[in-house]
Structures are given as C-alpha cells and as structure tokens.
Design a protein around this motif. Structure first.
Motif, PDB file in Angstrom:
ATOM      1  N   THR B  12      -2.852  10.548  16.878  1.00  0.00           N
ATOM      2  CA  THR B  12      -3.899   9.539  16.865  1.00  0.00           C
ATOM      3  C   THR B  12      -4.259   9.269  15.410  1.00  0.00           C
ATOM      4  O   THR B  12      -4.155  10.154  14.564  1.00  0.00           O
ATOM      5  N   GLN B  13      -4.663   8.054  15.122  1.00  0.00           N
ATOM      6  CA  GLN B  13      -5.017   7.701  13.746  1.00  0.00           C
ATOM      7  C   GLN B  13      -6.167   8.605  13.293  1.00  0.00           C
ATOM      8  O   GLN B  13      -7.260   8.534  13.862  1.00  0.00           O
ATOM      9  N   ASN B  17     -10.458   5.282  13.736  1.00  0.00           N
ATOM     10  CA  ASN B  17     -10.594   3.865  14.099  1.00  0.00           C
ATOM     11  C   ASN B  17      -9.740   3.461  15.295  1.00  0.00           C
ATOM     12  O   ASN B  17      -9.657   2.285  15.632  1.00  0.00           O
ATOM     13  N   GLY B  18      -9.097   4.429  15.897  1.00  0.00           N
ATOM     14  CA  GLY B  18      -8.246   4.146  17.048  1.00  0.00           C
ATOM     15  C   GLY B  18      -6.832   3.804  16.630  1.00  0.00           C
ATOM     16  O   GLY B  18      -6.563   3.516  15.461  1.00  0.00           O
ATOM     17  N   GLY B  19      -5.934   3.858  17.588  1.00  0.00           N
ATOM     18  CA  GLY B  19      -4.546   3.550  17.295  1.00  0.00           C
ATOM     19  C   GLY B  19      -3.724   4.806  17.083  1.00  0.00           C
ATOM     20  O   GLY B  19      -4.223   5.926  17.169  1.00  0.00           O
ATOM     21  N   VAL B  20      -2.443   4.573  16.791  1.00  0.00           N
ATOM     22  CA  VAL B  20      -1.515   5.683  16.698  1.00  0.00           C
ATOM     23  C   VAL B  20      -0.800   5.611  15.353  1.00  0.00           C
ATOM     24  O   VAL B  20      -0.596   4.529  14.805  1.00  0.00           O
ATOM     25  N   SER B  35      -0.319   1.699  14.134  1.00  0.00           N
ATOM     26  CA  SER B  35      -0.574   0.587  15.052  1.00  0.00           C
ATOM     27  C   SER B  35      -2.011   0.709  15.538  1.00  0.00           C
ATOM     28  O   SER B  35      -2.370   1.668  16.211  1.00  0.00           O
ATOM     29  N   ARG B  36      -2.844  -0.244  15.163  1.00  0.00           N
ATOM     30  CA  ARG B  36      -4.286  -0.158  15.465  1.00  0.00           C
ATOM     31  C   ARG B  36      -4.666  -1.069  16.638  1.00  0.00           C
ATOM     32  O   ARG B  36      -3.953  -2.015  16.943  1.00  0.00           O
ATOM     33  N   PRO B  37      -5.840  -0.785  17.231  1.00  0.00           N
ATOM     34  CA  PRO B  37      -6.314  -1.695  18.288  1.00  0.00           C
ATOM     35  C   PRO B  37      -6.638  -3.076  17.723  1.00  0.00           C
ATOM     36  O   PRO B  37      -7.163  -3.178  16.626  1.00  0.00           O
ATOM     37  N   LYS B  38      -6.319  -4.106  18.488  1.00  0.00           N
ATOM     38  CA  LYS B  38      -6.653  -5.487  18.104  1.00  0.00           C
ATOM     39  C   LYS B  38      -7.219  -6.200  19.328  1.00  0.00           C
ATOM     40  O   LYS B  38      -6.915  -5.833  20.469  1.00  0.00           O
ATOM     41  N   ILE B  44      -1.427  -7.204  17.595  1.00  0.00           N
ATOM     42  CA  ILE B  44      -1.107  -5.814  17.246  1.00  0.00           C
ATOM     43  C   ILE B  44       0.143  -5.793  16.375  1.00  0.00           C
ATOM     44  O   ILE B  44       1.158  -6.405  16.705  1.00  0.00           O
ATOM     45  N   TRP B  46       2.173  -3.495  12.807  1.00  0.00           N
ATOM     46  CA  TRP B  46       2.344  -2.206  12.133  1.00  0.00           C
ATOM     47  C   TRP B  46       1.833  -2.313  10.704  1.00  0.00           C
ATOM     48  O   TRP B  46       2.253  -3.202   9.976  1.00  0.00           O
TER      49      TRP B  46
END
Lengths: 399, 105
Positions: B12-13, B17-20, B35-38, B44, B46
C-alpha cells in the motif's frame, strides 16, 4: 393490403448473458474454480462479484463514492446479468424498496455511502427484525461536519448494534470476495439476515489493486425464496400481507417480552452466521506473526497500512503482529481473546473519530488480557494514515 | 499487468493517500511505480520515480532525479508503456551498477 404485422422485421429475442452462465456451488465459486489475476479498481471488483452473484434486483441512489460501483452494476443490467435495476427516489425509498424486494423472495442488492447510509438507516435498521436477506455495499466516507468525500468509516459505528451482519473489507480483493460470500451467508435458513459489506471509499473503490477472480461464465445458485427462516410474501396475488406478523409491526400492540425475544433471536442469528463466515472467509480474522508481544488490531484500509508498518518494523529488527478483523458482526471475540492472551501492547489504528474498534477491543479483552490497548492512531475527515504514524505510536507505547 | 521481473515489493502507498506502490530493484537502483485513487477510472495512471536504495538490506530509498532516465516524476497512462520503460530501465541500472562498482574500486 398486406399484413403490416407479417411485414414487420422480426425482432431478435434478447438473450440475457446471465442466462448463459453456469450455476455452480458456493464452494466451487470460492475455493475450486480456476482464477486469474486482474489489476482493477474496487468498483470494478464489486462489478465482477455482482456479475457472478445471480442478482435478481439492484436498487440504489447515487452518492460519492458509491456511484461508480452502481454505474458499473447498471452496465451489468444492460448486459443481462441483473434481472431488474432502478434508481430510487433517495435512500429511505431505496432501503424500503430493498426490504420489499427481499421479502418477495428475490436476491436483492443495494449500495450507498456515508450520508446516504445515515439517511437510509431507519429502513436499514428494520431489516434484521424483518428477517430480510439482502446485501448492502457500503463505501465509507465522511458523514460529519465539515463534510468531505474522503475516507472515514465512522458510519460503521451506526451499524454495529442493529442486528446486521457487518463485514469490513481491506482491499479490492475483499470487495470481490465478500459480496459473493455475503449473499450466500445472508440466505442461509438459520441466518436469514441482511449483510453489509463495508470498504473505505476511494482507497478501495477508486484505486486499482490485484484481484484474483474466477471465470465470468459461472454464477451462484439462485435464491430460493421459500428456503428462509420466514416465508416469502406472495406479491403476485393480492392482498399481499404487508406485515408477516401484525403484532410485531404495530408497536402499540407489542409486548415488551415479544420485542425482547424477537431481538434475542435476531442477535442469535448473527452469531449463527459465524460458522458460515468462518468457512467462506477462511476465518473471521487473519493473524500475522501470532507470537509477537505487540499486536496491531485493525479492519479495512487500516490493515493495509498496518501490513506495511509491520514490514518496516521487521526491517528494524522488531517483530510486530497483526490481526485483521474481517467480520465486525459477528465480532470474532473468541479469536481475538485467544490471539491476545500473551500480548503486552495492542494498537488499534482507525479511520474514524469515534474509535469504535478500540471500544470493541476493550470490552472484548476486559478480563482476558493484560495488554495495554492504545486508542489509536486515529485519523478522520479524510486525513491520511502514513505508516510512520503507526510506527511512531508503537515507539511511544513502548516507553 | 506490470511485469514481475525485478519486482521486490508490492505494498500500500506508505504515505497513506491510498493506492498501491510497486518497487522494482536492480542492486542499488530501482523504480517506484505508484497507482493512486482518482475520481474517474480513466484518470488512474502510474506515477513513476527512479530511486536509489540506501543500503542492501532494506527497501529504504531516496528519489533519484539525477539519472539519464528521468529528471522528474514520470507519468504513464497504461501498463504497456510503463513495462517498456521498465525494460529499458533494468538494462540501464545494470550498466550503472557496473560503472559505479568500477569507480568504487
């Protein structure tokens, strides 16, 4: 004159793709069917779950961050994987309609987020007592002022004592697996209760993650409306009975004794669901480093942050454990007591101001563990929880 | 799907802030792809940084904007283009590691 009907072009009969799917057992769907991994958002993962869930009707009202998932469900309706689908007037109407649909014996799905959940809560909290099997996908977001659309799961605290079964997913994979499991457990005869599958909005719904999914050509068996703790209503032949049992619905006729025994049975049914959830979720909890003296206990997205925090702790030479709680109702009290009996320090990271998980842990472990249970770290209103924050709390509580 | 070649960790980021985040490593250098939430699925992408690891035993790193690969954070809109970049980067890192090893000697 020629016959206009005979001349009209033959309308192609619409084939619903759902009708082409093969019905498989839940065991096959969850454990045996070959899977392939995709990198998709939580909303897309939920869509793929719905595609395989043999849903009869989906009703919802849009709200961020839920809207995208139900938009995806709309595509499934168009393709013929969901038999009926409509947008309700607002959440009270939606949740009341779900109760009606489920009472008539069909598999029913809805979804909402934060303020929408709170708006629909009057109807939602009546579901368990009405013994309504249904699934509600809940993408958590801020509900309190100042309002935001960021992740915050305080709304789960409103669900915990209503007699609902409440699952809390960590990631996109859970948002595929849990809804399917929820339908199966919800419709067990000795359960017959609604299930809420909560995830933290945006972090799960609007971000991509790896999801392992079986082929789209299989689906769960259909709901059998007669295989139920209470019979389905015959809505086709009036007069349909609006109430299954008039004294139960009409509060001025009800005896307190009847209410008590009714609620007792609802919460007993929640407990009875545990054996199905243990089987299909492979346990109500997941434990990492079970022999550690320090344990992080978390649910939802806080689990992902905690996983990274314990990995970083390991790099520093400190072993820290993690208990991921998958099911909040039924609460895995037995598993947590067993896992924490020799633990010295417990951290409960949460994405909400209320600290509902910390309270649950305190009441569950009182008298069963000597561990100090730290009330945090806690973030809310959309605030982030970097892994450093968890590591700092761990460091602080060692002093 | 992103390549699994030289993939050291998926997590996890960590900034919350969310994402991977995917961490690729070729000895001292690597790539952090996030890759973050949008708000919209189509948005979305990279966010990619070249990174330099601080030591051999951990995954602690500094963002490295001084290589010929990237002077800033790069954006890729699909897996295919990022995989192409990673393929080139792995070859570049191999050469860079050899050169730095020679300089040390």
């Amino acid at each position: 004159m020629s016959d206009p009907v005979a001349q009209a072009p033959q309308q192609k009969e619409r084939v619903r793709k759902g009708d082409l799917q093969k019905v498989v057992t839940p065991e096959h769907m969850f454990f045996e069917a070959p899977r392939e991994t995709q990198f998709i958002t939580g909303s897309e993962a939920a869509r793929e779950a719905i595609r395989r869930a043999n849903v009869d009707i989906a009703i919802s009202y849009p709200i961020t961050p839920q809207s995208e998932t139900m938009q995806q469900a709309g595509y499934l309706y168009d393709e013929g994987y969901i038999k009926d689908y409509y947008r309700g007037e607002e959440e009270i109407g939606v949740m009341a309609a779900i109760a009606g649909a489920s009472r008539s014996g069909v598999r029913s799905l809805t979804a909402t987020s934060g303020p929408g959940l709170i708006r629909g809560l009057e109807a939602i909290s009546s579901w368990p007592g009405a013994r309504v099997p249904a699934v509600l996908l809940d993408m958590c977001r801020v509900i309190n002022t100042p309002l935001a659309i960021q992740p915050d799961n305080i709304e789960i605290s409103f669900l915990l004592n209503t007699g609902l079964i409440v699952l809390h997913g960590e990631n996109q994979q859970d948002f595929f697996d849990y809804p399917l499991i929820a339908f199966v457990v919800s419709e067990q005869v000795d359960v017959t209760l609604p299930v809420v599958v909560s995830v933290d909005g945006f972090f799960v719904t609007h971000a991509r993650g790896h999801v392992s999914i079986p082929s789209a050509d299989i689906k769960l068996p259909p709901r059998d409306g007669w295989k139920c703790a209470v019979p389905a209503m015959d809505n086709e032949n009036p007069p349909a009975r609006i109430s299954r049992d008039a004294p139960i619905q009409k509060s001025n006729f009800i005896s307190y004794h009847m209410h008590a025994s009714w609620q007792q049975e609802v919460f007993a049914a929640v407990q009875r669901s545990a054996r199905y959830l243990r089987k299909y979720l492979k346990g109500l909890v997941e434990i990492v480093n079970p022999d550690a003296e320090e344990m992080i206990v978390a649910s939802g997205s806080a689990v992902s942050q905690s996983r990274e925090a314990i990995r970083q702790s390991a790099e520093l030479g400190r072993k820290v454990g993690l208990i991921k709680i998958k099911s909040l109702r039924p609460f895995p009290a037995q598993e947590i007591r067993e896992a924490c009996k020799n633990v010295k320090r417990i951290l409960a990271p949460e994405f909400n101001q209320a600290g509902w998980l910390h309270k649950e842990l305190c009441s569950t472990l009182y008298g069963y563990s000597n561990a100090v249970i730290q009330p945090g770290p806690r973030v809310f209103g959309g605030m982030t929880m970097p892994t450093e924050m968890i590591l700092e709390w761990l460091e602080e509580c060692r002093k | 799907m992103l390549t699994h070649e030289n993939l050291e960790l998926t997590r996890t980021q960590p900034d919350g802030n969310g994402g991977v985040q995917f961490l690729y490593r070729v000895k001292n250098y690597g790539v952090a792809a996030c890759s973050r939430p949008k708000e919209e699925i189509a948005q979305i992408n990279w966010e990619v940084d070249v990174i330099k690891f601080k030591d051999a035993n951990t995954l602690n790193f500094d963002v490295c904007h001084t290589t010929e690969l990237a002077a800033n954070t790069l954006t890729f809109h699909n897996d295919k283009s990022l995989n192409e970049f990673l393929k080139k980067a792995f070859v570049y890192f191999d050469e860079l590691n050899v050169l730095e090893g020679m300089m040390t000697k």
